[in-house]
Scaffold this active site. Structure first.
Site, PDB file in Angstrom:
ATOM      1  N   HIS A  89      52.245  -9.868  15.030  1.00 43.00           N
ATOM      2  CA  HIS A  89      53.000  -9.757  16.285  1.00 43.00           C
ATOM      3  C   HIS A  89      54.196 -10.701  16.234  1.00 43.00           C
ATOM      4  CE1 HIS A  89      50.159  -7.271  18.526  1.00 43.00           C
ATOM      5  NE2 HIS A  89      49.171  -8.051  18.117  1.00 43.00           N
ATOM      6  N   CYS A 112      49.735  -4.231  14.334  1.00 40.20           N
ATOM      7  CA  CYS A 112      48.364  -4.525  14.749  1.00 40.20           C
ATOM      8  C   CYS A 112      47.567  -3.222  14.922  1.00 40.20           C
ATOM      9  CB  CYS A 112      48.360  -5.379  16.015  1.00 40.20           C
ATOM     10  SG  CYS A 112      46.774  -6.192  16.318  1.00 40.20           S
TER      11      CYS A 112
END
Length: 488
Positions: A428, A331
């Site tokens: 994630h 991310c």
């Protein structure tokens, strides 16, 4: 037909065990045939989850939903605060980012949010027999009591009974419980149905005189003393869990501890792997020798990139790569590995642009509309392919030059450098699938095999906690104090 009732768990301190207590009680009540929904009016955490209805809530409530056997929804955590500076946070209401506010502004805004909190609470009433509520921090924080929507302010508005939990590992447990109760108003004190002492080690009979004193002084029963449960795994709400190393771990993974690190639960599968030595490095410390360096998610990517450079970690990453090490970004960490980062609207701080570390062929621009979705695809590395799934929470949109995707979802996610040493993804939870984790570790040079199924471990942990509650807590007495006869 089962009775409908509610119960709120508050704590004497942060990290007293509220999240785990709610998860365990949720499972206990589900076993007894109740439909249960977790609820936290206001949460402050950088660990968040994506719900089935496309919103963002705290990860603790997502774990509690697992304990209830239901899908998490935005109404389980209607107010989520994600700090992006020392005095400000992004405010997320019913799953969607509203704005950024500084602490004083938010304090005055809280009365306007109570309606949303109670609205979500009422929606859950239509879906469940029991709403298990978690407080935040401590109800005895004098400076935060005005306009409170997280603890007793909510309990008063919703007419909800309360139990208070204290962690004996911190010391001073009787002062914590007695002092917390005495700092409440008379009407708030009347809501408290019991105390729970958490994480006790040793012979519980040693507490008998203290428990008797506490009950005599307060008139509040001690529902039970929970023992310290070794090896218990339930996702952390915010604090980074430490790893107990045994000296035999063969593969070292280093994670720079950025000031605004988010979703560090991404690394739980590595922390729990007996063959991996996971090291979170705090500011002021050099990066130790590693096989793999992973840049984590961040709530303030450009600010954390500046912090990384101030620590000299960028130079240490470059040295690590020169010696043949592998680097991965998740991310915000993925965005840092690219060429440029643009924040034209100042969404995470001052508007402007920053040069990235330059290892991946991407350029990222932050946009007001946050990307929130659950994702799955195929991880392809070393000529092998395995399914992978996770979730995305990011404001940035990255343009990728090149044709080496990390994972195939609805489009291309992530990038792999031409030399195969640097890899990035928005996904994630990428280590949570055992096969995907094993392939990633093999790419990074770990050839001992073996991975950990954190989803299975969490299910085991929830059951372990519920078993302990059935054994050590007077659940029947607690239900009776709420006017509930079990089985009705």
């Amino acid at each position: 037909m089962k009775s409908q009732f509610d119960l709120m768990v508050q704590g004497t301190t942060s990290d007293a065990g509220k999240s785990a207590m709610v998860a365990g009680l949720c499972r206990v009540l589900v076993r007894r045939g109740y439909k249960v929904a977790p609820f936290k009016p206001q949460n402050m955490a950088l660990n968040s989850a994506v719900t089935a209805d496309g919103g963002e809530i705290g990860r603790a409530q997502a774990a509690q939903a697992v304990a209830c056997g239901v899908e998490p929804t935005i109404h389980m955590n209607p107010v989520l605060l994600k700090p992006n500076t020392d005095v400000g946070a992004q405010v997320i209401i019913q799953g969607k980012a509203l704005t950024n506010m500084e602490a004083q502004e938010y304090h005055h805004h809280k009365p306007k949010l109570l309606g949303k909190v109670l609205e979500s609470y009422e929606i859950l009433r239509q879906q469940a027999d029991v709403r298990m509520v978690e407080g935040a921090g401590s109800p005895a924080e004098i400076n935060l009591r005005e306009h409170d929507i997280a603890n007793m302010g909510f309990a008063e508005a919703a007419d909800c009974p309360v139990i208070i939990v204290a962690d004996i590992d911190r010391g001073g447990v009787f002062a914590h419980l007695y002092g917390t109760l005495k700092l409440l108003s008379p009407s708030e004190q009347a809501r408290v149905k019991g105390f729970v002492i958490n994480k006790f080690r040793g012979d519980p009979s040693l507490l008998d005189s203290g428990l008797e004193w506490l009950e005599q002084q307060t008139g509040v029963p001690v529902i039970g003393v929970l023992p310290y449960l070794k090896g218990l795994y339930i996702e952390a709400e915010d604090a980074i869990a430490t790893q107990q190393t045994d000296g035999d771990r063969l593969f070292t993974v280093v994670v720079p501890g950025l000031p605004r690190i988010s979703n560090h639960t991404d690394f739980d599968a590595l922390r729990l792997n007996p063959k991996v030595d996971l090291k979170f490095v705090r500011p002021g410390q050099p990066l130790p020798p590693a096989d793999l360096i992973v840049l984590p998610g961040s709530k303030s990517v450009r600010g954390d990139l500046d912090a990384l450079r101030r620590e000299g970690w960028d130079r240490q990453i470059a040295k690590h790569l020169r010696y043949g090490g592998k680097v991965m970004g998740i991310c915000g960490g993925y965005q840092m590995l690219g060429h440029t980062l643009h924040d034209p609207e100042g969404l995470e701080g001052e508007s402007g642009s920053s040069n990235g570390l330059g290892y991946l062929p991407i350029s990222t621009t932050l946009a007001p509309e946050k990307q929130l979705k659950r994702s799955e695809g195929k991880l392809t590395l070393l000529g092998q392919t395995t399914p992978v799934r996770g979730y995305e929470i990011h404001a940035g949109v990255s343009d990728v030059d090149g044709e080496q995707p990390f994972a195939l979802q609805s489009g291309l996610d992530g990038a792999l450098s031409d030399d195969g040493q640097v890899l990035g993804t928005y996904l994630h939870g990428v280590f949570d699938d055992p096969d995907a984790c094993e392939l990633l570790l093999r790419w990074a040079g770990h050839h001992q095999g073996g991975s950990v199924d954190v989803r299975a471990l969490q299910e085991q942990g929830i059951n372990q906690l519920a078993d302990a509650m059935e054994q050590y807590l007077d659940v029947d007495g607690l239900l009776a104090s709420l006017g509930v006869k079990d089985g009705q």
